[in-house]
Write a protein that holds these residues in place. Structure first.
Motif, mmCIF file in Angstrom:
data_model
loop_
_atom_site.group_PDB
_atom_site.id
_atom_site.type_symbol
_atom_site.label_atom_id
_atom_site.label_comp_id
_atom_site.label_asym_id
_atom_site.label_seq_id
_atom_site.Cartn_x
_atom_site.Cartn_y
_atom_site.Cartn_z
ATOM 1 N N ALA A 44 25.883 48.957 37.394
ATOM 2 C CA ALA A 44 25.420 48.031 38.429
ATOM 3 C C ALA A 44 23.993 48.324 38.872
ATOM 4 C CB ALA A 44 26.366 48.064 39.620
ATOM 5 N N ALA A 45 23.665 49.588 39.099
ATOM 6 C CA ALA A 45 22.320 49.939 39.561
ATOM 7 C C ALA A 45 21.274 49.570 38.533
ATOM 8 C CB ALA A 45 22.249 51.428 39.882
ATOM 9 N N ASP A 46 21.594 49.771 37.264
ATOM 10 C CA ASP A 46 20.636 49.432 36.206
ATOM 11 C C ASP A 46 20.518 47.920 36.030
ATOM 12 O OD1 ASP A 46 20.039 52.092 35.712
ATOM 13 O OD2 ASP A 46 21.593 52.313 34.194
ATOM 14 N N GLN A 47 21.613 47.198 36.243
ATOM 15 C CA GLN A 47 21.525 45.734 36.202
ATOM 16 C C GLN A 47 20.611 45.247 37.320
ATOM 17 O OE1 GLN A 47 25.098 43.503 37.032
ATOM 18 N NE2 GLN A 47 24.213 41.571 36.317
ATOM 19 N N ALA A 48 20.736 45.845 38.488
ATOM 20 C CA ALA A 48 19.863 45.469 39.601
ATOM 21 C C ALA A 48 18.402 45.750 39.260
ATOM 22 C CB ALA A 48 20.264 46.242 40.863
ATOM 23 N N ASN A 49 18.136 46.838 38.550
ATOM 24 C CA ASN A 49 16.765 47.143 38.132
ATOM 25 C C ASN A 49 16.233 46.091 37.171
ATOM 26 O OD1 ASN A 49 16.608 49.501 39.644
ATOM 27 N ND2 ASN A 49 17.316 50.811 37.968
ATOM 28 N N LEU A 50 17.109 45.558 36.332
ATOM 29 C CA LEU A 50 16.691 44.505 35.401
ATOM 30 C C LEU A 50 16.315 43.237 36.158
ATOM 31 C CD1 LEU A 50 19.333 44.991 32.552
ATOM 32 C CD2 LEU A 50 16.909 45.616 32.488
ATOM 33 N N VAL A 51 17.043 42.929 37.219
ATOM 34 C CA VAL A 51 16.680 41.778 38.052
ATOM 35 C C VAL A 51 15.324 42.027 38.707
ATOM 36 C CG1 VAL A 51 17.308 40.383 40.049
ATOM 37 C CG2 VAL A 51 19.079 41.124 38.448
ATOM 38 N N ASN A 107 12.939 43.809 37.493
ATOM 39 C CA ASN A 107 11.943 43.611 36.437
ATOM 40 C C ASN A 107 11.601 42.138 36.270
ATOM 41 O OD1 ASN A 107 11.929 46.347 35.918
ATOM 42 N ND2 ASN A 107 13.308 46.224 34.148
ATOM 43 N N ALA A 108 12.631 41.282 36.351
ATOM 44 C CA ALA A 108 12.400 39.842 36.233
ATOM 45 C C ALA A 108 11.551 39.334 37.393
ATOM 46 C CB ALA A 108 13.733 39.106 36.175
ATOM 47 N N ILE A 109 11.816 39.842 38.585
ATOM 48 C CA ILE A 109 11.008 39.461 39.745
ATOM 49 C C ILE A 109 9.554 39.882 39.529
ATOM 50 C CG2 ILE A 109 10.652 39.843 42.221
ATOM 51 C CD1 ILE A 109 13.706 40.356 42.421
ATOM 52 N N ASP A 110 9.366 41.103 39.048
ATOM 53 C CA ASP A 110 8.014 41.616 38.813
ATOM 54 C C ASP A 110 7.269 40.790 37.771
ATOM 55 O OD1 ASP A 110 8.592 43.603 40.622
ATOM 56 O OD2 ASP A 110 9.051 45.126 39.097
ATOM 57 N N GLN A 111 8.005 40.208 36.838
ATOM 58 C CA GLN A 111 7.390 39.365 35.811
ATOM 59 C C GLN A 111 7.110 37.949 36.316
ATOM 60 O OE1 GLN A 111 9.132 39.754 31.692
ATOM 61 N NE2 GLN A 111 10.483 41.239 32.695
ATOM 62 N N LYS A 112 7.522 37.671 37.556
ATOM 63 C CA LYS A 112 7.287 36.359 38.170
ATOM 64 C C LYS A 112 7.885 35.228 37.333
ATOM 65 C CE LYS A 112 3.117 37.639 40.753
ATOM 66 N NZ LYS A 112 3.239 39.096 40.541
ATOM 67 N N VAL A 113 9.143 35.407 36.950
ATOM 68 C CA VAL A 113 9.821 34.366 36.180
ATOM 69 C C VAL A 113 10.055 33.142 37.067
ATOM 70 C CG1 VAL A 113 10.936 36.051 34.671
ATOM 71 C CG2 VAL A 113 12.117 35.275 36.752
#
Length: 342
Positions: A99-106, A108-114
């Motif tokens: 779960a914590a790593d999935q949250a980190n992936l989200v 990352n998506a925010i940081d990429q400004k998707v």
């Protein structure tokens, strides 16, 4: 990649009226779990094509809790890729069962400004803060597959999946018709809200006895040995219920090795599971249509960004299941399973 084209409230303003649950997605025929586990979606080719939008290119991230090697998620990814190809979308797919790593992936998506995020909420508490960050950044978020009870609380635009409690109850009712008396519900990931709700649903409607057996779903030899030992120890078990196609196939092997007469029913499909139903080694499966979940999650974000649409009016989930696949309809489903889309 603008994220502010539409007016928003803290929960994204609902601009469409509430609508009835979309049963259009729940077919009369009816499949939790790819990641990098099977063929990559880009290699799976035979996805449905419906032309290509001429809208501006956008980027959508899909972040799931899929464990590596679980082919269920390949089907979800194929649906997402098909929608992305149609909608002129760059799809970024990532997954982690932790779960914590999935949250980190989200994050990352925010940081990429998707331009949008589609996410599963198998462990919703762990995702709550990062989902709020995405919404605060003006990035629309939809949920799919896991989190039906949580998506509105976390302010997601829409949800695509099945009601796991209802699907479990449907399976329990069907078991009553088979004459089963003692069911063993095999849970491959303890604490996964979807899986726990399925077994609880079975127990609610099944008139016989139901026990849960927790196994390590990332270690299939261990799964088989654990089920085998349980069946050898308790000969009263006459039904094994698994929560994913690969585990059903393993359970069928375990029943044979244990000398058990227990039958096997399951949630979810794949090509090998379809063949097992045809052969009779698996009784039936509950299908949640993972291809449809992936497709609708991506397509809904495109529709929101390009036309302000809310699937389900932003108030009701879009149900993609449950429906049963058994010997009476397996031949129809098999032609699609052969392409990897059911």
């Amino acid at each position: 990649m603008s994220h502010t084209a539409l007016p928003r409230s803290p929960r994204f303003r609902r601009i469409a009226p509430a609508v009835a649950v979309a049963a259009a997605a729940a077919l009369t025929l009816a499949g939790c779990s790819s990641s990098s586990g099977g063929k990559k979606a880009a290699e799976s080719g035979a996805a449905v094509s419906a032309g290509k939008a001429d809208t501006p290119r956008m980027t959508i991230a899909m972040v799931t809790h899929a464990p590596s090697g679980d082919t269920f998620w390949d089907t979800i990814r194929k649906g997402a890729e098909a929608a992305a190809a149609k909608d002129n979308v760059k799809l970024i797919y990532s997954n982690d069962e932790t779960a914590a790593d999935q949250a980190n992936l989200v994050q990352n998506a925010i940081d990429q400004k998707v331009d949008g995020i589609a996410v599963t909420l198998a462990k919703p508490d762990a995702m709550k803060a990062v989902v709020a960050k995405a919404e605060a950044a003006g990035i629309p978020v939809v949920g799919f597959n896991a989190g039906l009870s949580e998506w509105k609380k976390q302010g997601l635009l829409s949800f695509f999946g099945q009601d796991e409690s209802v699907s479990g109850q449907a399976l329990g009712t069907k078991l009553n018709d088979t004459g089963a008396k003692h069911a063993l519900c095999v849970v491959q990931a303890q604490g996964d809200i979807n899986l726990e709700q399925r077994c609880a649903g079975v127990k609610k409607t099944f008139s016989g006895k139901t026990d849960n057996l927790y196994v390590n779903g990332t270690d299939m030899p261990s799964v088989k040995s654990t089920i085998t030992a349980k069946l050898a120890q308790d000969k009263s078990i006459d039904e094994v219920v698994t929560l994913g196609a690969p585990f059903a196939l393993t359970a069928a092997q375990a029943t044979s090795e244990a000398g058990s007469k227990a039958k096997v029913a399951t949630f979810d499909l794949n090509k090998d599971l379809i063949a097992a139903i045809e052969k009779g080694s698996i009784q039936f499966a509950v299908d949640q249509q993972p291809y449809l979940q992936g497709y609708l999650a991506v397509d809904s974000l495109w529709l929101y960004k390009t036309n302000g649409n809310y699937s389900g009016g932003g108030e009701q989930p879009i149900l993609t299941g449950p429906a049963f696949v058994d010997k009476s309809n397996v031949d129809t489903v098999a032609q699609f399973a052969a392409k990897g889309t059911r």
